[in-house]
Design a protein around this motif. Structure first.
Motif, short mmCIF file in Angstrom:
data_model
loop_
_atom_site.label_atom_id
_atom_site.label_comp_id
_atom_site.label_asym_id
_atom_site.label_seq_id
_atom_site.Cartn_x
_atom_site.Cartn_y
_atom_site.Cartn_z
N LYS A 62 48.08 62.18 -41.15
CA LYS A 62 47.49 60.84 -41.07
C LYS A 62 46.85 60.68 -39.69
O LYS A 62 47.29 61.32 -38.74
N PRO A 63 45.88 59.80 -39.58
CA PRO A 63 45.25 59.63 -38.25
C PRO A 63 46.22 59.05 -37.22
O PRO A 63 47.05 58.20 -37.56
N ILE A 64 46.10 59.54 -35.98
CA ILE A 64 46.92 59.01 -34.87
C ILE A 64 46.15 57.89 -34.17
O ILE A 64 46.73 56.93 -33.70
N VAL A 65 44.83 58.04 -34.14
CA VAL A 65 43.98 57.04 -33.48
C VAL A 65 43.04 56.43 -34.52
O VAL A 65 42.35 57.16 -35.23
N LEU A 66 43.04 55.11 -34.60
CA LEU A 66 42.09 54.43 -35.47
C LEU A 66 41.03 53.78 -34.60
O LEU A 66 41.35 53.23 -33.55
N GLN A 67 39.80 53.85 -35.04
CA GLN A 67 38.76 53.07 -34.37
C GLN A 67 38.23 52.10 -35.41
O GLN A 67 37.78 52.51 -36.48
N PRO A 305 35.18 60.64 -39.99
CA PRO A 305 36.23 61.43 -39.34
C PRO A 305 36.31 61.21 -37.84
O PRO A 305 37.30 61.56 -37.22
N CYS A 306 35.28 60.66 -37.24
CA CYS A 306 35.29 60.53 -35.78
C CYS A 306 34.32 59.42 -35.38
O CYS A 306 33.68 58.81 -36.22
N CYS A 307 34.20 59.24 -34.06
CA CYS A 307 33.43 58.10 -33.57
C CYS A 307 32.07 58.48 -33.01
O CYS A 307 31.45 57.71 -32.30
#
Ligand code: SF4
Ligand code: SF4
Length: 374
Positions: A62-67, A305-307
């Motif tokens: 699961k993601p650790i960091v959410l944006q 998947p990323c920012c």
């Protein structure tokens, strides 16, 4: 084994840069003593994520960091972002609540993406909820032009607030950050630093983030010196992704070496961090770790998947799907997204999609810092 040793050293070095009050806050948010079950889930997810990142195996991480994009649109119109061209829209508090409730393993939430988060009147309410109820470390970038009362910001539960300043040259600032006024930004930054001092607090961490390009290389040292004078805690330099002529061009390795030299020069005065460079800095070496650790959700429910800016400009290319926070099937949608995400992570190193192949973060050189020092 040597690699593992380097990573352990990397983490220990980072921990030493954090003072005791902050370290305690971080630990009690990520592993809340009152919620042992949640702490265990998060710990397990950390380990699994490490294996996924390190060995490219397929595991249900699961993601650790959410944006989460709390606001789309901006009162500035910076040349490298152009969020000022979007009609301003804000996320509803209830939607935000529902989204983060779907990701209990996430320990960090970043409150902005393509917009100025303080344009939302609900921002500090969201921060409070994420920090108190969901036990997350809440971070936000801001252009610092429209900060609310500094006391409210300090007491909001934010872990870190980051002012975006790429130069302390007034004219250049206005050319890069169109509609921006450096004096207003600096005044707000000083007020916030002073307010935190008056209240005797160390949290939120107050940082400056600068987009580093060939055009702003000459400004880097001035940013560090001004940051020390104002009393902010750290300066982060982020690599410019796309050239934005005529002012900004993506930096070369030589520019990166200059930045690294400044980091060394000021190491006893301020915490200078260098992110998103393919040659090293403060990002971990090897294959992209953002893919296995984070998830970005825009204001329209698109999940990435990323920012990286690819998500803003060509969302269809990197989207993992869409979620509808106000609908009943949200949990189902999130499960589907996480399944697709696991698939994406397991394939990305051998068969990367185009947006990863073009990305400077796809594979970072191994500890280039060491070579530069020598
Ligand atoms: S202040 Fe931030 S969000 Fe606004 S246009 Fe500039 S970079 Fe984009
Ligand atoms: S390689 Fe770049 S585009 Fe691909 S997931 Fe990592 S940060 Fe995002």
């Amino acid at each position: 084994m040597a690699n593992f040793f380097h990573i352990a050293l990397f983490i220990i070095r980072k921990l030493f840069l954090i003072d005791f009050e902050r370290a305690l806050f971080i630990a009690s948010q990520i592993f809340p003593p009152s919620q042992p079950e949640l702490s265990l889930r998060r710990m397990k997810n950390f380990f699994l994520t490490y294996f996924v990142w390190k060995f490219g195996v397929k595991l249900p991480v699961k993601p650790i960091v959410l944006q989460i994009e709390s606001v789309r649109g901006c009162n500035f119109n910076c040349v490298m972002c152009r969020a000022g061209q979007f009609e301003t829209r804000t996320m509803k508090f209830e939607e935000f609540k529902k989204i983060i409730s779907e990701f209990p393993e996430a320990c960090v939430v970043i409150m902005n993406f393509a917009g100025e988060p303080f344009l939302s009147k609900d921002l500090l309410r969201m921060v409070r909820y994420a920090s108190d109820e969901r036990k997350m470390l809440v971070t936000t970038f801001s252009n610092f032009s429209i900060l609310p009362d500094p006391g409210k910001v300090i007491e909001s539960g934010l872990y870190e607030i980051i002012a975006s300043i790429d130069t302390f040259d007034r004219e250049k600032f206005s050319r890069i950050r169109e509609k921006g006024n450096l004096d207003v930004v600096v005044e707000n930054l000083k007020r916030l630093v002073l307010e935190r001092k008056v209240r005797g607090k160390k949290i939120p961490v107050i940082s400056i983030s600068a987009v580093f390009s060939r055009g702003t290389r000459e400004d880097a040292e001035g940013i560090i010196e001004n940051a020390i004078k104002i009393g902010v805690d750290r300066v982060k330099f982020q690599r410019l992704f796309f050239s934005a002529p005529p002012h900004l061009h993506i930096p070369t390795k030589d520019d990166f070496v200059h930045l690294f030299y400044l980091k060394q020069k000021y190491r006893n005065k301020i915490d200078v961090r260098i992110y998103n460079f393919e040659w090293g800095g403060d990002s971990m070496p090897g294959f992209c770790y953002l893919a296995s650790s984070m998830l970005t959700i825009d204001l329209f429910g698109n999940v990435f998947p990323c920012c990286t800016p690819y998500a803003i400009f060509e969302p269809h290319k990197s989207s993992l799907g869409i979620i509808h926070p106000s609908e009943q099937r949200l949990s189902e949608e999130v499960s589907d997204i996480l399944r697709r995400r696991a698939e994406f992570i397991s394939k990305m190193r051998n068969a990367p999609p185009e947006f990863c192949r073009l990305c400077p973060l796809f594979k970072r050189e191994k500890w280039a810092n060491q070579k530069i020092k020598n």
